[in-house]
Design an enzyme around this catalytic site. Sequence first.
Site, PDB file in Angstrom:
ATOM      1  N   SER A  73      -4.584  -9.662   7.196  1.00  0.00           N
ATOM      2  CA  SER A  73      -4.104  -8.297   7.366  1.00  0.00           C
ATOM      3  C   SER A  73      -3.550  -8.203   8.785  1.00  0.00           C
ATOM      4  O   SER A  73      -4.276  -8.443   9.761  1.00  0.00           O
ATOM      5  CB  SER A  73      -5.258  -7.304   7.179  1.00  0.00           C
ATOM      6  OG  SER A  73      -4.834  -5.998   7.509  1.00  0.00           O
ATOM      7  N   ARG A 112      -0.201   4.138  17.562  1.00  0.00           N
ATOM      8  CA  ARG A 112      -0.446   5.207  16.591  1.00  0.00           C
ATOM      9  C   ARG A 112      -0.037   6.596  17.093  1.00  0.00           C
ATOM     10  O   ARG A 112       0.626   7.337  16.368  1.00  0.00           O
ATOM     11  CB  ARG A 112      -1.913   5.201  16.135  1.00  0.00           C
ATOM     12  CG  ARG A 112      -2.307   3.951  15.350  1.00  0.00           C
ATOM     13  CD  ARG A 112      -1.326   3.638  14.233  1.00  0.00           C
ATOM     14  NE  ARG A 112      -1.735   2.500  13.420  1.00  0.00           N
ATOM     15  CZ  ARG A 112      -0.946   1.496  13.100  1.00  0.00           C
ATOM     16  NH1 ARG A 112       0.301   1.477  13.558  1.00  0.00           N
ATOM     17  NH2 ARG A 112      -1.369   0.507  12.341  1.00  0.00           N
ATOM     18  N   ASP A 163       0.822  -1.215   0.000  1.00  0.00           N
ATOM     19  CA  ASP A 163       0.000   0.000   0.000  1.00  0.00           C
ATOM     20  C   ASP A 163       0.856   1.264   0.000  1.00  0.00           C
ATOM     21  O   ASP A 163       0.693   2.144  -0.857  1.00  0.00           O
ATOM     22  CB  ASP A 163      -0.931   0.029   1.222  1.00  0.00           C
ATOM     23  CG  ASP A 163      -2.066  -0.981   1.106  1.00  0.00           C
ATOM     24  OD1 ASP A 163      -2.237  -1.542   0.014  1.00  0.00           O
ATOM     25  OD2 ASP A 163      -2.751  -1.214   2.110  1.00  0.00           O
ATOM     26  N   ASP A 169      -7.551   3.481  12.415  1.00  0.00           N
ATOM     27  CA  ASP A 169      -6.238   4.124  12.354  1.00  0.00           C
ATOM     28  C   ASP A 169      -6.266   5.507  11.712  1.00  0.00           C
ATOM     29  O   ASP A 169      -5.504   6.394  12.090  1.00  0.00           O
ATOM     30  CB  ASP A 169      -5.246   3.229  11.607  1.00  0.00           C
ATOM     31  CG  ASP A 169      -4.736   2.105  12.491  1.00  0.00           C
ATOM     32  OD1 ASP A 169      -4.864   2.219  13.718  1.00  0.00           O
ATOM     33  OD2 ASP A 169      -4.203   1.122  11.954  1.00  0.00           O
TER      34      ASP A 169
END
Length: 411
Positions: A179, A95, A15, A124
Amino acid sequence: MSKEKVVLAYSGGLDTTAVIPWLKETFDYDVICCCVDCGQGKELDGLDQRAMLSGASKLYIEDINDDFAENFIMPCVQAGAVYEHKYLLGTSMARPAIVKKLVEIARKEGAVAICHGATGKGNDQIRFELGIKALAPDIRVIAPWRMTDLWTLRSRDDEIAYCKAHGINLPFDHSQSYSRDRNLWHISHEGLELEDPSLAPNYDHMLVMSVSPEHAPDRATEVTMTFEKGVPTSVNGVPMKVADVIRKLNELGGENGIGIVDIVENRVVGMKSRGVYETPGGTILVEAHKQLEELVLDRATMEFKKTVGDKLSQVVYEGKWFTPLADALIAFTKSTQEYVTGEVKFRLYKGNIIKAGTTSPYSLYNESLASFTTGDMYDHHDADGFITLFGLPLKVRALKLQEVKAKESAK
Protein backbone atom coordinates in the site's frame (compact mmCIF):
# COMPACT_ATOMS: atom_id res chain seq x y z
CA MET A 1 -34.74 19.26 -10.17
CA SER A 2 -30.94 18.92 -10.20
CA LYS A 3 -29.24 16.42 -7.95
CA GLU A 4 -27.13 17.36 -4.95
CA LYS A 5 -23.41 17.22 -5.57
CA VAL A 6 -20.62 15.45 -3.74
CA VAL A 7 -16.92 16.11 -4.29
CA LEU A 8 -14.90 12.90 -4.18
CA ALA A 9 -11.19 13.00 -3.31
CA TYR A 10 -10.22 10.87 -6.31
CA SER A 11 -6.88 9.09 -6.65
CA GLY A 12 -7.80 6.94 -9.63
CA GLY A 13 -7.13 3.78 -7.65
CA LEU A 14 -9.52 0.90 -7.17
CA ASP A 15 -10.97 2.13 -3.88
CA THR A 16 -12.07 5.57 -5.06
CA THR A 17 -13.11 4.26 -8.48
CA ALA A 18 -15.53 1.85 -6.80
CA VAL A 19 -16.84 4.70 -4.64
CA ILE A 20 -18.17 6.61 -7.68
CA PRO A 21 -21.06 4.23 -8.57
CA TRP A 22 -21.60 3.56 -4.85
CA LEU A 23 -22.20 7.26 -4.15
CA LYS A 24 -24.67 7.50 -7.03
CA GLU A 25 -26.45 4.33 -6.03
CA THR A 26 -26.55 4.97 -2.27
CA PHE A 27 -27.20 8.72 -2.10
CA ASP A 28 -28.26 9.62 -5.66
CA TYR A 29 -25.52 12.25 -5.75
CA ASP A 30 -24.01 13.92 -8.77
CA VAL A 31 -20.34 12.89 -8.32
CA ILE A 32 -17.63 15.48 -8.96
CA CYS A 33 -14.18 13.87 -8.86
CA CYS A 34 -11.27 15.98 -7.70
CA CYS A 35 -7.76 14.65 -8.09
CA VAL A 36 -5.28 16.89 -6.31
CA ASP A 37 -1.85 16.66 -7.92
CA CYS A 38 0.79 17.06 -5.22
CA GLY A 39 3.45 15.06 -7.01
CA GLN A 40 2.01 11.61 -7.71
CA GLY A 41 3.67 11.51 -11.13
CA LYS A 42 2.56 8.79 -13.55
CA GLU A 43 -0.19 7.68 -11.16
CA LEU A 44 -2.36 10.43 -12.70
CA ASP A 45 -2.16 9.03 -16.24
CA GLY A 46 -5.56 8.08 -17.68
CA LEU A 47 -7.54 9.52 -14.77
CA ASP A 48 -9.98 11.51 -16.89
CA GLN A 49 -11.16 8.48 -18.87
CA ARG A 50 -11.33 6.30 -15.77
CA ALA A 51 -13.45 8.77 -13.80
CA MET A 52 -15.94 9.26 -16.63
CA LEU A 53 -16.23 5.53 -17.33
CA SER A 54 -17.01 5.06 -13.65
CA GLY A 55 -19.91 7.50 -13.75
CA ALA A 56 -18.47 10.83 -12.57
CA SER A 57 -20.09 13.90 -14.10
CA LYS A 58 -16.92 15.96 -13.91
CA LEU A 59 -13.23 15.59 -13.06
CA TYR A 60 -10.93 18.26 -11.73
CA ILE A 61 -7.17 17.65 -11.80
CA GLU A 62 -5.68 20.41 -9.67
CA ASP A 63 -1.92 21.02 -9.55
CA ILE A 64 -0.93 22.20 -6.06
CA ASN A 65 2.75 21.27 -6.16
CA ASP A 66 3.98 24.82 -5.60
CA ASP A 67 1.45 25.54 -2.85
CA PHE A 68 2.32 22.24 -1.19
CA ALA A 69 6.06 22.90 -1.36
CA GLU A 70 6.02 26.54 -0.27
CA ASN A 71 3.17 26.70 2.24
CA PHE A 72 3.05 23.23 3.78
CA ILE A 73 6.45 21.56 3.35
CA MET A 74 8.69 24.56 4.04
CA PRO A 75 7.12 25.57 7.39
CA CYS A 76 7.82 22.04 8.62
CA VAL A 77 11.35 22.02 7.22
CA GLN A 78 12.07 25.38 8.85
CA ALA A 79 10.67 24.14 12.17
CA GLY A 80 12.62 20.88 12.02
CA ALA A 81 9.33 19.04 12.51
CA VAL A 82 10.04 15.29 12.56
CA TYR A 83 7.50 12.90 14.08
CA GLU A 84 8.97 10.40 16.55
CA HIS A 85 12.51 11.35 15.50
CA LYS A 86 12.24 9.70 12.07
CA TYR A 87 9.12 10.50 10.04
CA LEU A 88 9.37 13.62 7.88
CA LEU A 89 5.57 14.00 7.67
CA GLY A 90 5.17 13.40 3.92
CA THR A 91 1.54 12.25 4.01
CA SER A 92 0.71 14.38 7.06
CA MET A 93 1.66 17.63 5.29
CA ALA A 94 -0.07 16.68 2.04
CA ARG A 95 -3.52 16.01 3.50
CA PRO A 96 -4.30 19.58 4.64
CA ALA A 97 -3.02 20.88 1.29
CA ILE A 98 -5.41 18.49 -0.48
CA VAL A 99 -8.31 19.40 1.83
CA LYS A 100 -7.82 23.10 1.07
CA LYS A 101 -8.33 22.38 -2.65
CA LEU A 102 -11.25 19.95 -2.09
CA VAL A 103 -13.11 22.63 -0.12
CA GLU A 104 -12.38 25.19 -2.83
CA ILE A 105 -13.87 22.90 -5.50
CA ALA A 106 -16.84 22.01 -3.26
CA ARG A 107 -17.64 25.71 -2.84
CA LYS A 108 -17.26 26.33 -6.57
CA GLU A 109 -19.63 23.45 -7.41
CA GLY A 110 -22.08 24.12 -4.58
CA ALA A 111 -21.53 20.59 -3.22
CA VAL A 112 -23.22 19.49 -0.01
CA ALA A 113 -20.67 16.77 0.82
CA ILE A 114 -17.04 15.72 0.45
CA CYS A 115 -16.15 12.03 0.28
CA HIS A 116 -12.76 10.45 1.00
CA GLY A 117 -11.54 6.87 0.73
CA ALA A 118 -9.47 6.66 3.90
CA THR A 119 -10.02 3.61 6.10
CA GLY A 120 -11.25 3.62 9.67
CA LYS A 121 -7.90 2.38 10.99
CA GLY A 122 -5.57 5.05 9.67
CA ASN A 123 -4.52 8.63 10.30
CA ASP A 124 -5.77 10.06 7.01
CA GLN A 125 -9.45 9.98 7.97
CA ILE A 126 -8.59 12.31 10.86
CA ARG A 127 -6.50 14.64 8.72
CA PHE A 128 -9.16 14.92 6.02
CA GLU A 129 -12.04 15.43 8.39
CA LEU A 130 -10.41 17.85 10.83
CA GLY A 131 -9.40 19.94 7.84
CA ILE A 132 -12.92 19.94 6.43
CA LYS A 133 -14.39 20.81 9.83
CA ALA A 134 -12.01 23.76 10.14
CA LEU A 135 -12.51 25.13 6.61
CA ALA A 136 -16.11 24.11 5.82
CA PRO A 137 -18.03 23.05 8.94
CA ASP A 138 -21.32 23.09 7.00
CA ILE A 139 -20.22 20.47 4.46
CA ARG A 140 -21.06 16.84 5.16
CA VAL A 141 -18.26 14.26 5.22
CA ILE A 142 -18.80 10.79 3.74
CA ALA A 143 -16.33 8.07 4.73
CA PRO A 144 -17.47 4.83 3.03
CA TRP A 145 -15.03 2.53 4.85
CA ARG A 146 -16.59 3.50 8.18
CA MET A 147 -20.18 3.11 6.91
CA THR A 148 -20.19 -0.66 7.22
CA ASP A 149 -23.98 -0.90 6.99
CA LEU A 150 -23.92 0.73 3.54
CA TRP A 151 -20.41 -0.03 2.26
CA THR A 152 -20.37 -3.82 2.10
CA LEU A 153 -17.17 -4.25 0.08
CA ARG A 154 -14.51 -5.82 2.29
CA SER A 155 -11.67 -6.64 -0.08
CA ARG A 156 -9.99 -5.76 -3.36
CA ASP A 157 -11.77 -8.72 -4.99
CA ASP A 158 -15.13 -7.36 -3.78
CA GLU A 159 -14.35 -3.97 -5.31
CA ILE A 160 -13.30 -5.44 -8.66
CA ALA A 161 -16.50 -7.52 -8.80
CA TYR A 162 -18.58 -4.47 -7.85
CA CYS A 163 -17.04 -2.39 -10.63
CA LYS A 164 -17.60 -5.11 -13.22
CA ALA A 165 -21.22 -5.48 -12.12
CA HIS A 166 -21.66 -1.79 -12.88
CA GLY A 167 -20.09 -2.06 -16.32
CA ILE A 168 -16.74 -0.65 -15.23
CA ASN A 169 -13.99 -2.82 -16.70
CA LEU A 170 -10.75 -1.16 -15.68
CA PRO A 171 -7.13 -2.37 -15.50
CA PHE A 172 -7.14 -3.46 -11.87
CA ASP A 173 -6.02 -6.95 -10.98
CA HIS A 174 -6.01 -9.21 -7.95
CA SER A 175 -2.27 -9.02 -7.36
CA GLN A 176 -0.96 -8.19 -3.94
CA SER A 177 1.37 -5.26 -3.56
CA TYR A 178 2.43 -2.72 -0.99
CA SER A 179 0.00 0.00 0.00
CA ARG A 180 1.73 3.15 -1.21
CA ASP A 181 1.21 6.89 -0.99
CA ARG A 182 3.34 9.15 -3.18
CA ASN A 183 3.75 12.89 -3.46
CA LEU A 184 6.43 15.47 -4.19
CA TRP A 185 8.04 14.90 -0.78
CA HIS A 186 8.10 11.12 -0.36
CA ILE A 187 6.62 7.71 -0.99
CA SER A 188 5.39 5.48 1.83
CA HIS A 189 5.12 1.69 1.81
CA GLU A 190 2.95 -0.50 4.05
CA GLY A 191 1.77 -4.11 3.92
CA LEU A 192 3.23 -7.46 2.83
CA GLU A 193 6.36 -8.39 4.88
CA LEU A 194 6.30 -5.00 6.65
CA GLU A 195 3.32 -6.20 8.69
CA ASP A 196 5.73 -8.46 10.59
CA PRO A 197 8.30 -6.32 12.45
CA SER A 198 10.63 -9.31 12.74
CA LEU A 199 11.16 -9.36 8.96
CA ALA A 200 13.58 -7.17 7.03
CA PRO A 201 12.10 -5.03 4.25
CA ASN A 202 12.55 -6.39 0.73
CA TYR A 203 14.16 -3.21 -0.57
CA ASP A 204 14.99 -4.68 -3.99
CA HIS A 205 11.27 -5.26 -4.56
CA MET A 206 9.97 -2.20 -2.73
CA LEU A 207 11.94 0.94 -3.52
CA VAL A 208 10.54 3.36 -6.09
CA MET A 209 12.40 6.67 -5.72
CA SER A 210 15.70 5.27 -4.46
CA VAL A 211 18.30 2.56 -4.50
CA SER A 212 19.48 0.99 -1.27
CA PRO A 213 22.83 2.29 0.05
CA GLU A 214 24.45 -1.02 -0.95
CA HIS A 215 23.55 -0.32 -4.60
CA ALA A 216 24.52 3.36 -4.55
CA PRO A 217 27.61 4.53 -6.48
CA ASP A 218 31.07 3.99 -5.00
CA ARG A 219 31.87 7.69 -5.40
CA ALA A 220 30.42 10.70 -3.59
CA THR A 221 28.12 13.26 -5.21
CA GLU A 222 29.00 16.84 -4.31
CA VAL A 223 26.12 19.28 -3.80
CA THR A 224 25.98 23.02 -3.11
CA MET A 225 22.76 24.75 -2.03
CA THR A 226 21.84 28.33 -1.22
CA PHE A 227 19.12 29.60 1.12
CA GLU A 228 17.44 32.98 1.48
CA LYS A 229 15.58 33.57 4.78
CA GLY A 230 15.25 29.84 5.35
CA VAL A 231 14.01 29.04 1.82
CA PRO A 232 16.17 27.07 -0.64
CA THR A 233 16.93 29.08 -3.77
CA SER A 234 19.43 27.05 -5.82
CA VAL A 235 21.07 23.65 -6.26
CA ASN A 236 24.56 23.43 -7.74
CA GLY A 237 24.38 27.02 -8.95
CA VAL A 238 21.04 26.70 -10.73
CA PRO A 239 18.27 28.98 -9.33
CA MET A 240 15.07 27.02 -8.65
CA LYS A 241 11.68 27.39 -7.02
CA VAL A 242 11.11 25.22 -3.96
CA ALA A 243 9.22 22.43 -5.76
CA ASP A 244 12.03 22.07 -8.29
CA VAL A 245 14.65 22.07 -5.52
CA ILE A 246 12.83 19.10 -3.98
CA ARG A 247 12.60 17.33 -7.35
CA LYS A 248 16.33 17.80 -7.99
CA LEU A 249 17.25 16.64 -4.48
CA ASN A 250 14.95 13.62 -4.91
CA GLU A 251 16.96 12.69 -7.99
CA LEU A 252 20.35 13.17 -6.31
CA GLY A 253 19.27 11.57 -3.04
CA GLY A 254 17.56 8.64 -4.69
CA GLU A 255 20.70 7.80 -6.66
CA ASN A 256 22.74 7.75 -3.45
CA GLY A 257 20.41 5.80 -1.15
CA ILE A 258 19.52 8.80 1.01
CA GLY A 259 16.46 8.97 3.28
CA ILE A 260 15.17 5.39 3.46
CA VAL A 261 13.53 4.93 6.87
CA ASP A 262 12.01 1.79 8.40
CA ILE A 263 9.80 2.86 11.31
CA VAL A 264 7.19 1.52 13.70
CA GLU A 265 5.11 4.59 14.50
CA ASN A 266 2.25 5.34 16.85
CA ARG A 267 -0.88 6.20 14.90
CA VAL A 268 -3.36 8.75 16.21
CA VAL A 269 -6.05 6.07 16.54
CA GLY A 270 -3.97 4.19 19.10
CA MET A 271 -2.26 1.36 17.23
CA LYS A 272 1.31 0.91 16.11
CA SER A 273 1.99 0.53 12.41
CA ARG A 274 5.13 -0.25 10.47
CA GLY A 275 6.10 1.46 7.27
CA VAL A 276 9.05 2.29 5.09
CA TYR A 277 9.40 5.85 3.86
CA GLU A 278 11.54 7.03 0.97
CA THR A 279 12.24 10.73 1.42
CA PRO A 280 15.50 11.32 -0.46
CA GLY A 281 15.15 15.01 -1.29
CA GLY A 282 13.36 15.84 1.92
CA THR A 283 16.07 14.26 4.06
CA ILE A 284 18.72 16.30 2.24
CA LEU A 285 16.74 19.55 2.48
CA VAL A 286 16.11 19.15 6.21
CA GLU A 287 19.79 18.42 6.88
CA ALA A 288 21.03 21.26 4.67
CA HIS A 289 18.70 23.72 6.38
CA LYS A 290 19.82 22.48 9.80
CA GLN A 291 23.44 22.81 8.71
CA LEU A 292 22.91 26.50 7.97
CA GLU A 293 20.89 27.16 11.13
CA GLU A 294 23.76 25.82 13.25
CA LEU A 295 25.82 28.73 11.99
CA VAL A 296 23.34 31.59 12.35
CA LEU A 297 20.91 30.87 15.20
CA ASP A 298 21.81 31.70 18.78
CA ARG A 299 21.78 28.99 21.46
CA ALA A 300 18.57 30.04 23.22
CA THR A 301 16.59 30.23 19.98
CA MET A 302 17.85 26.84 18.81
CA GLU A 303 16.93 25.31 22.16
CA PHE A 304 13.36 26.61 22.16
CA LYS A 305 12.94 26.00 18.44
CA LYS A 306 13.54 22.30 19.03
CA THR A 307 10.55 22.26 21.38
CA VAL A 308 8.45 24.08 18.78
CA GLY A 309 9.50 21.62 16.06
CA ASP A 310 8.58 18.62 18.21
CA LYS A 311 5.17 20.12 18.98
CA LEU A 312 4.50 21.07 15.36
CA SER A 313 5.32 17.53 14.23
CA GLN A 314 2.66 16.18 16.60
CA VAL A 315 0.11 18.81 15.58
CA VAL A 316 0.63 18.12 11.86
CA TYR A 317 0.67 14.34 12.32
CA GLU A 318 -2.67 14.55 14.14
CA GLY A 319 -4.31 16.52 11.34
CA LYS A 320 -4.51 19.84 13.21
CA TRP A 321 -2.96 22.03 10.53
CA PHE A 322 -5.82 24.54 10.42
CA THR A 323 -5.70 25.44 14.11
CA PRO A 324 -4.59 28.49 16.12
CA LEU A 325 -1.79 26.43 17.67
CA ALA A 326 -0.37 25.43 14.28
CA ASP A 327 -0.56 29.06 13.13
CA ALA A 328 1.29 30.22 16.24
CA LEU A 329 4.01 27.56 15.98
CA ILE A 330 4.57 28.38 12.29
CA ALA A 331 4.62 32.12 13.03
CA PHE A 332 7.34 31.63 15.64
CA THR A 333 9.32 29.48 13.24
CA LYS A 334 9.06 32.05 10.46
CA SER A 335 10.41 34.75 12.78
CA THR A 336 13.55 32.67 13.34
CA GLN A 337 14.31 32.46 9.62
CA GLU A 338 15.10 36.15 9.01
CA TYR A 339 18.87 35.52 8.90
CA VAL A 340 18.96 31.89 7.73
CA THR A 341 20.69 32.91 4.53
CA GLY A 342 23.84 31.43 3.06
CA GLU A 343 25.44 28.52 1.27
CA VAL A 344 25.83 24.90 2.32
CA LYS A 345 28.02 22.25 0.75
CA PHE A 346 27.85 18.51 1.37
CA ARG A 347 28.58 15.15 -0.19
CA LEU A 348 26.13 12.30 -0.69
CA TYR A 349 27.61 8.86 -0.26
CA LYS A 350 25.84 5.53 0.25
CA GLY A 351 23.01 6.82 2.42
CA ASN A 352 25.10 9.48 4.18
CA ILE A 353 25.03 13.28 4.01
CA ILE A 354 28.54 14.54 4.77
CA LYS A 355 29.12 18.22 5.51
CA ALA A 356 31.59 20.00 3.23
CA GLY A 357 31.42 23.61 4.46
CA THR A 358 28.90 26.32 5.36
CA THR A 359 29.00 30.10 4.88
CA SER A 360 26.60 32.92 5.76
CA PRO A 361 26.83 36.72 5.98
CA TYR A 362 25.02 36.34 9.31
CA SER A 363 27.26 33.64 10.76
CA LEU A 364 27.64 33.87 14.54
CA TYR A 365 30.78 31.77 14.39
CA ASN A 366 33.73 33.96 15.38
CA GLU A 367 37.13 32.45 14.64
CA SER A 368 38.84 34.67 17.19
CA LEU A 369 36.49 33.45 19.90
CA ALA A 370 36.42 29.82 18.86
CA SER A 371 40.13 29.22 18.38
CA PHE A 372 42.33 27.87 21.17
CA THR A 373 44.51 30.97 20.99
CA THR A 374 43.48 34.02 23.01
CA GLY A 375 41.63 36.59 20.90
CA ASP A 376 40.75 40.21 21.50
CA MET A 377 37.13 39.47 22.50
CA TYR A 378 37.78 36.80 25.09
CA ASP A 379 39.76 37.01 28.32
CA HIS A 380 40.27 33.63 29.95
CA HIS A 381 40.13 35.24 33.39
CA ASP A 382 36.47 36.18 32.81
CA ALA A 383 35.62 32.47 33.07
CA ASP A 384 36.49 32.53 36.79
CA GLY A 385 33.57 34.77 37.74
CA PHE A 386 31.25 33.09 35.27
CA ILE A 387 31.89 29.61 36.68
CA THR A 388 31.53 30.92 40.24
CA LEU A 389 28.05 32.32 39.51
CA PHE A 390 26.99 29.52 37.16
CA GLY A 391 27.94 26.90 39.75
CA LEU A 392 26.63 28.79 42.78
CA PRO A 393 23.42 26.72 43.20
CA LEU A 394 25.47 23.51 43.17
CA LYS A 395 27.87 24.86 45.76
CA VAL A 396 25.11 26.16 48.05
CA ARG A 397 23.33 22.78 47.94
CA ALA A 398 26.53 20.85 48.61
CA LEU A 399 27.41 23.08 51.58
CA LYS A 400 23.93 22.63 53.03
CA LEU A 401 24.18 18.82 52.70
CA GLN A 402 27.58 18.91 54.43
CA GLU A 403 26.10 20.99 57.24
CA VAL A 404 23.19 18.58 57.75
CA LYS A 405 25.48 15.57 57.66
CA ALA A 406 27.83 17.14 60.21
CA LYS A 407 24.91 17.81 62.62
CA GLU A 408 23.69 14.24 62.26
CA SER A 409 27.17 12.90 62.96
CA ALA A 410 27.44 15.06 66.09
CA LYS A 411 24.30 13.57 67.61
